[in-house]
Design a protein around this motif. Sequence first.
Motif, PDB file in Angstrom:
ATOM      1  N   ASN A  67       1.126 -28.192 -41.188  1.00  0.00           N
ATOM      2  CA  ASN A  67       1.846 -26.921 -41.329  1.00  0.00           C
ATOM      3  C   ASN A  67       2.680 -26.559 -40.115  1.00  0.00           C
ATOM      4  O   ASN A  67       3.607 -25.760 -40.215  1.00  0.00           O
ATOM      5  CB  ASN A  67       0.860 -25.794 -41.648  1.00  0.00           C
ATOM      6  CG  ASN A  67       0.303 -25.913 -43.046  1.00  0.00           C
ATOM      7  OD1 ASN A  67       0.937 -26.445 -43.945  1.00  0.00           O
ATOM      8  ND2 ASN A  67      -0.916 -25.417 -43.241  1.00  0.00           N
ATOM      9  N   ALA A  68       2.380 -27.155 -38.960  1.00  0.00           N
ATOM     10  CA  ALA A  68       3.157 -26.900 -37.741  1.00  0.00           C
ATOM     11  C   ALA A  68       4.349 -27.845 -37.619  1.00  0.00           C
ATOM     12  O   ALA A  68       5.015 -27.873 -36.595  1.00  0.00           O
ATOM     13  CB  ALA A  68       2.250 -27.034 -36.517  1.00  0.00           C
ATOM     14  N   GLY A  69       4.579 -28.632 -38.645  1.00  0.00           N
ATOM     15  CA  GLY A  69       5.717 -29.546 -38.627  1.00  0.00           C
ATOM     16  C   GLY A  69       5.344 -30.973 -38.264  1.00  0.00           C
ATOM     17  O   GLY A  69       6.211 -31.814 -38.071  1.00  0.00           O
ATOM     18  N   GLY A  70       4.068 -31.256 -38.187  1.00  0.00           N
ATOM     19  CA  GLY A  70       3.617 -32.606 -37.838  1.00  0.00           C
ATOM     20  C   GLY A  70       3.291 -33.456 -39.054  1.00  0.00           C
ATOM     21  O   GLY A  70       2.245 -34.110 -39.094  1.00  0.00           O
ATOM     22  N   LYS A  71       4.159 -33.421 -40.045  1.00  0.00           N
ATOM     23  CA  LYS A  71       3.901 -34.186 -41.269  1.00  0.00           C
ATOM     24  C   LYS A  71       3.859 -35.689 -41.013  1.00  0.00           C
ATOM     25  O   LYS A  71       3.035 -36.390 -41.595  1.00  0.00           O
ATOM     26  CB  LYS A  71       4.953 -33.858 -42.337  1.00  0.00           C
ATOM     27  CG  LYS A  71       4.841 -32.450 -42.855  1.00  0.00           C
ATOM     28  CD  LYS A  71       5.873 -32.154 -43.916  1.00  0.00           C
ATOM     29  CE  LYS A  71       5.715 -30.709 -44.366  1.00  0.00           C
ATOM     30  NZ  LYS A  71       6.682 -30.347 -45.381  1.00  0.00           N
TER      31      LYS A  71
END
Length: 86
Positions: A67-71
């Motif tokens: 969810n913090a952009g660390g996909k």
Amino acid sequence: MPSSTSFNHETVSLDGEHFSDCEFRDCRLTFAGGEAPVFRNCKIVDCEWKFEGAAEQTLAHLKAVWNAGGKAPVQALIKEITGGGR
């Protein structure tokens, strides 16, 4: 080490267990982050997976990373788990 056992509508704690030729049907399988279980020639049918303790916290961490952009790192981990990187 359970061997050739059928588990039906039971809650089974998986931490540190070794299962051989077992069947799990309509069970709740719980893992709390201890030693990983070993499954050899087992069948798992319509079971619910429940993660508790450290295992639950690890999944919460991965969700937060996602969810913090660390996909990308989470996807790379999933690829490693599923053998997609080989």
